[in-house]
Every structure is written in structure tokens, then in C-alpha cells.
Design a protein around this motif. Structure first.
Motif, PDB file in Angstrom:
ATOM      1  N   ILE A 129     -49.546  64.088  57.470  1.00  0.00           N
ATOM      2  CA  ILE A 129     -49.739  63.069  58.522  1.00  0.00           C
ATOM      3  C   ILE A 129     -49.195  63.595  59.841  1.00  0.00           C
ATOM      4  CG2 ILE A 129     -49.047  60.782  59.300  1.00  0.00           C
ATOM      5  CD1 ILE A 129     -49.060  59.913  56.365  1.00  0.00           C
ATOM      6  N   THR A 130     -48.022  64.188  59.794  1.00  0.00           N
ATOM      7  CA  THR A 130     -47.429  64.748  61.014  1.00  0.00           C
ATOM      8  C   THR A 130     -48.308  65.857  61.564  1.00  0.00           C
ATOM      9  OG1 THR A 130     -45.236  64.268  60.099  1.00  0.00           O
ATOM     10  CG2 THR A 130     -45.333  65.759  61.964  1.00  0.00           C
ATOM     11  N   GLY A 131     -48.836  66.682  60.716  1.00  0.00           N
ATOM     12  CA  GLY A 131     -49.731  67.760  61.150  1.00  0.00           C
ATOM     13  C   GLY A 131     -51.004  67.210  61.773  1.00  0.00           C
ATOM     14  N   ALA A 132     -51.541  66.147  61.169  1.00  0.00           N
ATOM     15  CA  ALA A 132     -52.756  65.538  61.717  1.00  0.00           C
ATOM     16  C   ALA A 132     -52.489  64.942  63.089  1.00  0.00           C
ATOM     17  CB  ALA A 132     -53.273  64.477  60.757  1.00  0.00           C
ATOM     18  N   ILE A 133     -51.326  64.295  63.218  1.00  0.00           N
ATOM     19  CA  ILE A 133     -50.965  63.726  64.530  1.00  0.00           C
ATOM     20  C   ILE A 133     -50.801  64.844  65.551  1.00  0.00           C
ATOM     21  CG2 ILE A 133     -49.141  62.520  65.786  1.00  0.00           C
ATOM     22  CD1 ILE A 133     -48.724  60.801  63.283  1.00  0.00           C
ATOM     23  N   THR A 134     -50.140  65.895  65.145  1.00  0.00           N
ATOM     24  CA  THR A 134     -49.935  67.034  66.041  1.00  0.00           C
ATOM     25  C   THR A 134     -51.268  67.635  66.464  1.00  0.00           C
ATOM     26  OG1 THR A 134     -47.870  67.516  64.907  1.00  0.00           O
ATOM     27  CG2 THR A 134     -48.771  69.247  66.285  1.00  0.00           C
ATOM     28  N   ASP A 135     -52.160  67.840  65.523  1.00  0.00           N
ATOM     29  CA  ASP A 135     -53.484  68.381  65.853  1.00  0.00           C
ATOM     30  C   ASP A 135     -54.257  67.444  66.776  1.00  0.00           C
ATOM     31  OD1 ASP A 135     -52.990  70.625  64.347  1.00  0.00           O
ATOM     32  OD2 ASP A 135     -54.042  69.877  62.551  1.00  0.00           O
ATOM     33  N   GLY A 136     -54.127  66.141  66.540  1.00  0.00           N
ATOM     34  CA  GLY A 136     -54.802  65.164  67.415  1.00  0.00           C
ATOM     35  C   GLY A 136     -54.280  65.217  68.835  1.00  0.00           C
ATOM     36  N   ILE A 137     -52.957  65.331  68.989  1.00  0.00           N
ATOM     37  CA  ILE A 137     -52.370  65.400  70.337  1.00  0.00           C
ATOM     38  C   ILE A 137     -52.788  66.689  71.024  1.00  0.00           C
ATOM     39  CG2 ILE A 137     -50.188  65.594  71.588  1.00  0.00           C
ATOM     40  CD1 ILE A 137     -48.979  63.646  69.541  1.00  0.00           C
ATOM     41  N   ILE A 138     -52.776  67.799  70.269  1.00  0.00           N
ATOM     42  CA  ILE A 138     -53.182  69.082  70.862  1.00  0.00           C
ATOM     43  C   ILE A 138     -54.650  69.028  71.293  1.00  0.00           C
ATOM     44  CG2 ILE A 138     -53.592  71.514  70.348  1.00  0.00           C
ATOM     45  CD1 ILE A 138     -51.059  71.414  68.590  1.00  0.00           C
ATOM     46  N   SER A 139     -55.494  68.452  70.453  1.00  0.00           N
ATOM     47  CA  SER A 139     -56.917  68.315  70.823  1.00  0.00           C
ATOM     48  C   SER A 139     -57.082  67.430  72.050  1.00  0.00           C
ATOM     49  CB  SER A 139     -57.703  67.724  69.650  1.00  0.00           C
ATOM     50  OG  SER A 139     -57.654  68.589  68.538  1.00  0.00           O
ATOM     51  N   SER A 140     -56.314  66.356  72.111  1.00  0.00           N
ATOM     52  CA  SER A 140     -56.382  65.459  73.271  1.00  0.00           C
ATOM     53  C   SER A 140     -55.982  66.188  74.545  1.00  0.00           C
ATOM     54  CB  SER A 140     -55.471  64.246  73.064  1.00  0.00           C
ATOM     55  OG  SER A 140     -55.894  63.495  71.954  1.00  0.00           O
ATOM     56  N   LEU A 141     -54.926  67.010  74.467  1.00  0.00           N
ATOM     57  CA  LEU A 141     -54.507  67.777  75.638  1.00  0.00           C
ATOM     58  C   LEU A 141     -55.572  68.775  76.073  1.00  0.00           C
ATOM     59  CD1 LEU A 141     -50.718  68.411  74.931  1.00  0.00           C
ATOM     60  CD2 LEU A 141     -51.719  66.959  76.692  1.00  0.00           C
ATOM     61  N   ARG A 142     -56.227  69.422  75.108  1.00  0.00           N
ATOM     62  CA  ARG A 142     -57.303  70.360  75.459  1.00  0.00           C
ATOM     63  C   ARG A 142     -58.453  69.642  76.152  1.00  0.00           C
ATOM     64  NH1 ARG A 142     -57.333  73.439  69.761  1.00  0.00           N
ATOM     65  NH2 ARG A 142     -55.508  74.740  70.101  1.00  0.00           N
ATOM     66  N   ILE A 143     -58.819  68.477  75.610  1.00  0.00           N
ATOM     67  CA  ILE A 143     -59.900  67.692  76.227  1.00  0.00           C
ATOM     68  C   ILE A 143     -59.496  67.270  77.639  1.00  0.00           C
ATOM     69  CG2 ILE A 143     -61.163  65.503  76.088  1.00  0.00           C
ATOM     70  CD1 ILE A 143     -61.075  65.854  73.007  1.00  0.00           C
ATOM     71  N   TRP A 144     -58.233  66.844  77.792  1.00  0.00           N
ATOM     72  CA  TRP A 144     -57.731  66.415  79.100  1.00  0.00           C
ATOM     73  C   TRP A 144     -57.830  67.559  80.114  1.00  0.00           C
ATOM     74  CZ3 TRP A 144     -56.452  62.331  81.886  1.00  0.00           C
ATOM     75  CH2 TRP A 144     -55.675  62.528  83.028  1.00  0.00           C
ATOM     76  N   ARG A 145     -57.422  68.741  79.706  1.00  0.00           N
ATOM     77  CA  ARG A 145     -57.486  69.898  80.608  1.00  0.00           C
ATOM     78  C   ARG A 145     -58.926  70.220  81.008  1.00  0.00           C
ATOM     79  NH1 ARG A 145     -53.248  73.368  77.194  1.00  0.00           N
ATOM     80  NH2 ARG A 145     -51.365  72.382  77.941  1.00  0.00           N
ATOM     81  N   LYS A 146     -59.843  70.158  80.052  1.00  0.00           N
ATOM     82  CA  LYS A 146     -61.247  70.437  80.362  1.00  0.00           C
ATOM     83  C   LYS A 146     -61.822  69.395  81.305  1.00  0.00           C
ATOM     84  CE  LYS A 146     -62.441  73.074  76.256  1.00  0.00           C
ATOM     85  NZ  LYS A 146     -63.278  73.160  75.082  1.00  0.00           N
ATOM     86  N   LEU A 147     -61.480  68.128  81.074  1.00  0.00           N
ATOM     87  CA  LEU A 147     -61.977  67.077  81.971  1.00  0.00           C
ATOM     88  C   LEU A 147     -61.393  67.229  83.364  1.00  0.00           C
ATOM     89  CD1 LEU A 147     -61.868  63.914  79.677  1.00  0.00           C
ATOM     90  CD2 LEU A 147     -63.892  65.081  80.557  1.00  0.00           C
ATOM     91  N   LYS A 148     -60.141  67.628  83.452  1.00  0.00           N
ATOM     92  CA  LYS A 148     -59.510  67.769  84.754  1.00  0.00           C
ATOM     93  C   LYS A 148     -60.092  68.965  85.522  1.00  0.00           C
ATOM     94  CE  LYS A 148     -55.141  67.489  87.035  1.00  0.00           C
ATOM     95  NZ  LYS A 148     -53.727  67.384  86.920  1.00  0.00           N
ATOM     96  N   GLN A 149     -60.502  70.007  84.812  1.00  0.00           N
ATOM     97  CA  GLN A 149     -61.092  71.162  85.472  1.00  0.00           C
ATOM     98  C   GLN A 149     -62.450  70.830  86.078  1.00  0.00           C
ATOM     99  OE1 GLN A 149     -61.196  74.263  82.552  1.00  0.00           O
ATOM    100  NE2 GLN A 149     -59.021  74.720  82.702  1.00  0.00           N
ATOM    101  N   HIS A 150     -63.182  69.910  85.475  1.00  0.00           N
ATOM    102  CA  HIS A 150     -64.514  69.549  85.973  1.00  0.00           C
ATOM    103  C   HIS A 150     -64.333  68.464  86.970  1.00  0.00           C
ATOM    104  CE1 HIS A 150     -66.606  72.103  83.149  1.00  0.00           C
ATOM    105  NE2 HIS A 150     -65.898  71.610  82.181  1.00  0.00           N
TER     106      HIS A 150
END
Length: 150
Positions: A129-150
């Protein structure tokens, strides 16, 4: 010879009368032209007086409008300054939130990895569960960075 002189004097007199007739006609035409010019100049003076009054009124109205627009623009300066300050605050807040989230993700990930390595056993359901949460947060940060670049 007397008759000859009299004929010449008669011809000169007739020529003088004809010359005077055409000269009088020319002077009459010039007089009527000058009267028309005088009338036209008088009308132009009247028209110019009316137009100059309208132009003065228009300049006065334009000056009032300019002052009104300047006053309204000055009042908008405060609004734009406030919007600028809010934007700066939001930008700072977003930066702090990203850093906090990244730090939290790193902490959670490190903790989860330590649990896995410390136990030497496969991950428990709590670790998954902790790993899934961690992966979700990391994915969210990647998406955030991509959206901010565009």
C-alpha cells in the motif's frame, strides 16, 4: 488732305469708342466676379466661425474623456498590482507544496525500501500500500511537471 485727316480722326474715334465699349464690358465682368468672391469670403468666415466653435467643443470633450480614462486606468493599477501579488503568492505556495510533496515521497519511499531490506522478506500488504501511494505521488509529480512545461 483735309478729308484724309478727317477720315483718320473719324476712324480713330470709332476705334476709341469700340475700345471703350469692350473695356467697360471687361470691367463689368470683373465687378461681378469680385462681388461673388466677396460673398464667398463672407460665407467662409461664417462657416469657419461655426466650425471653430465645434472644434473647440470637441477638443474640450476629448480632454475630459482623456482625464476620465487616465483616472480609471490609475484605479486599475491597484487591481493589477493585487493580481500580481496573488500570482506571486500562489507561485511561491505551489513551489513550497512541490518541495514538501517531493520530500514526503522521498521519505516514504526510503522508509518503504528500508522495511523491505531490513526484513529481508517480501513486502507485506502494508508495504504494498505504501509503495502504491508512493508510486501514485511520483506519477502525479511527473504529470504536474509535464503540464507546467506546456
Amino acid at each position: 488732305m483735309d478729308i484724309f485727316i478727317q477720315i483718320i480722326i473719324a476712324v480713330i474715334t470709332v476705334a476709341f469708342v469700340i475700345l471703350m465699349f469692350f473695356l467697360i464690358q471687361t470691367i463689368k465682368a470683373l465687378t461681378s466676379t469680385l462681388n461673388e468672391v466677396r460673398n464667398t469670403v463672407g460665407e467662409l468666415r461664417t462657416d469657419v466661425s461655426e466650425i471653430s466653435g465645434d472644434v473647440k467643443e470637441m477638443i474640450h470633450n476629448t480632454t475630459e474623456m482623456t482625464l476620465d480614462v487616465r483616472t480609471k486606468l490609475r484605479s486599475l493599477d491597484v487591481v493589477f498590482a493585487t493580481v500580481h501579488d496573488i500570482g506571486q503568492t500562489l507561485h511561491s505556495f505551489t513551489g513550497v507544496m512541490k518541495e514538501t510533496a517531493a520530500g514526503l515521497v522521498a521519505t516514504v519511499k526510503n522508509k518503504a525500501q528500508r522495511e523491505v531490506y531490513d526484513s529481508g522478506a517480501p513486502r507485506s500488504s502494508n508495504g504494498r500500500i505504501t509503495g502504491a501511494i508512493t508510486d501514485g505521488i511520483i506519477s502525479s509529480l511527473r504529470i504536474w511537471r509535464k503540464l507546467k512545461q506546456h
